[in-house]
Structures are given as C-alpha cells and as structure tokens.
Design an enzyme around this catalytic site. Sequence first.
Site, PDB file in Angstrom:
ATOM      1  N   ALA A 171       0.828  -1.195   0.000  1.00  0.00           N
ATOM      2  CA  ALA A 171       0.000   0.000   0.000  1.00  0.00           C
ATOM      3  C   ALA A 171       0.862   1.245   0.000  1.00  0.00           C
ATOM      4  CB  ALA A 171      -0.915  -0.006   1.230  1.00  0.00           C
ATOM      5  N   SER A 172       0.296   2.314  -0.469  1.00  0.00           N
ATOM      6  CA  SER A 172       0.964   3.607  -0.484  1.00  0.00           C
ATOM      7  C   SER A 172       2.330   3.498  -1.162  1.00  0.00           C
ATOM      8  CB  SER A 172       1.047   4.161   0.945  1.00  0.00           C
ATOM      9  OG  SER A 172       1.396   5.514   0.936  1.00  0.00           O
ATOM     10  N   GLY A 173       3.430   3.723  -0.423  1.00  0.00           N
ATOM     11  CA  GLY A 173       4.759   3.639  -1.012  1.00  0.00           C
ATOM     12  C   GLY A 173       5.098   2.235  -1.485  1.00  0.00           C
TER      13      GLY A 173
ATOM     14  N   TYR B 181       3.523   2.070  -4.792  1.00  0.00           N
ATOM     15  CA  TYR B 181       4.226   2.978  -5.698  1.00  0.00           C
ATOM     16  C   TYR B 181       5.517   2.353  -6.237  1.00  0.00           C
ATOM     17  CZ  TYR B 181       6.328   7.347  -7.386  1.00  0.00           C
ATOM     18  OH  TYR B 181       6.912   8.322  -8.159  1.00  0.00           O
TER      19      TYR B 181
ATOM     20  N   GLY C 126      -2.882  -0.764  -3.155  1.00  0.00           N
ATOM     21  CA  GLY C 126      -3.463   0.468  -3.662  1.00  0.00           C
ATOM     22  C   GLY C 126      -2.709   1.651  -3.112  1.00  0.00           C
TER      23      GLY C 126
END
Length: 171
Positions: free
Chosen positions: A126-128, A131, A148
């Site tokens: 998630a997040s980073g 990414y 996500g």
Amino acid sequence: DQVAYEDQLDDDGAVKGTQRLEAAAYSQVVVPITNRAAGSRIALLYAVGTIASGKSSYEGAGGLVVGSQTFVEWLRKVRVDPTVRAIVIRIDSPGGSAIASEVIWRELMLTRDQKPLIVSMGDVAASGGYYIAMPAHAVIAQPGTLTGSIGVVTGKFVLGGTMEKLGVGTG
C-alpha cells in the site's frame, strides 16, 4: 513421472540406472561457480516493512524498515551483475516516507531498462509499497493482498447517516 506419497516411492521398484538420494546428501552437493552458466541467476530482493530514508533496520516492536539507501545499493549491485538475468522484488509494505519511496521508484525505473523486473506482492503493498511496484514489467498480487495508493491500510469511517438517525448533529 507421477505424484506419490513417500511410502509409495518403493512400490514400483527402482527405476533402472537410478539410486535413492537422501535429503542430507543432496544438500551437500555444491556446484562450482565455474560450472554455472553465465547469466543464469535471478536476484530476489525483499522490500518488507515501513519505507524510510537511510539504511534498512529492524526496530524491535516497530518492525522492519526498508531503508531507501540500502535498497538502492542492492538494486545497483544486481543491475550491473552480468550473471543476473532478472530481478524479482517481494513487497510486503504499508508504505512510509514519500521521499524514500520516490528514491526507490527512480532506481527501479533505471533498472527496468536493463533487466526484466517482476514484483510479487505479499500481504500488503500500500501507499509507497504500491508505488515502488509500478516500474515492474509484471506485478503479481495474491487474492488477499491489500494493495493500492494512499488510505488502503487505514480506512475512514463514514458516519453521517448513522449520526442523523441517532439525532446527533454538529452545531
């Protein structure tokens, strides 16, 4: 060639020209590096824990930390290694520092131009963590992977209708 339980292995008799090799003896076999085909390795890097700037560490009860400096060093090493043909990254991270994630993302973008890059997502990406998966040529997530961008791990309660039914308002 078949599937069998261990007690069924000897039921059909030995295959001509073979012998049974116990696990202990098998694990003792070492293939000299000169016999390995050049460029036949796959690098496996783990991005497990909260993403932060600096070196990777274990913070006790705080858990694992994926340090951007450490991870970038690993990436650079496997990127220039001629025996590494592809890179698999296992991500199990709720994210963390946006700057550290960006530093890792940039290095992954440089790496994807040199070698195949595959991401395998664990329980959370998630997040980073999500990414840094984006530069990969292929991303594999499990059915239960929480993945996500921002806000996947922590939810937001929407209580407007409930509060109205209870007659509670702000004023």
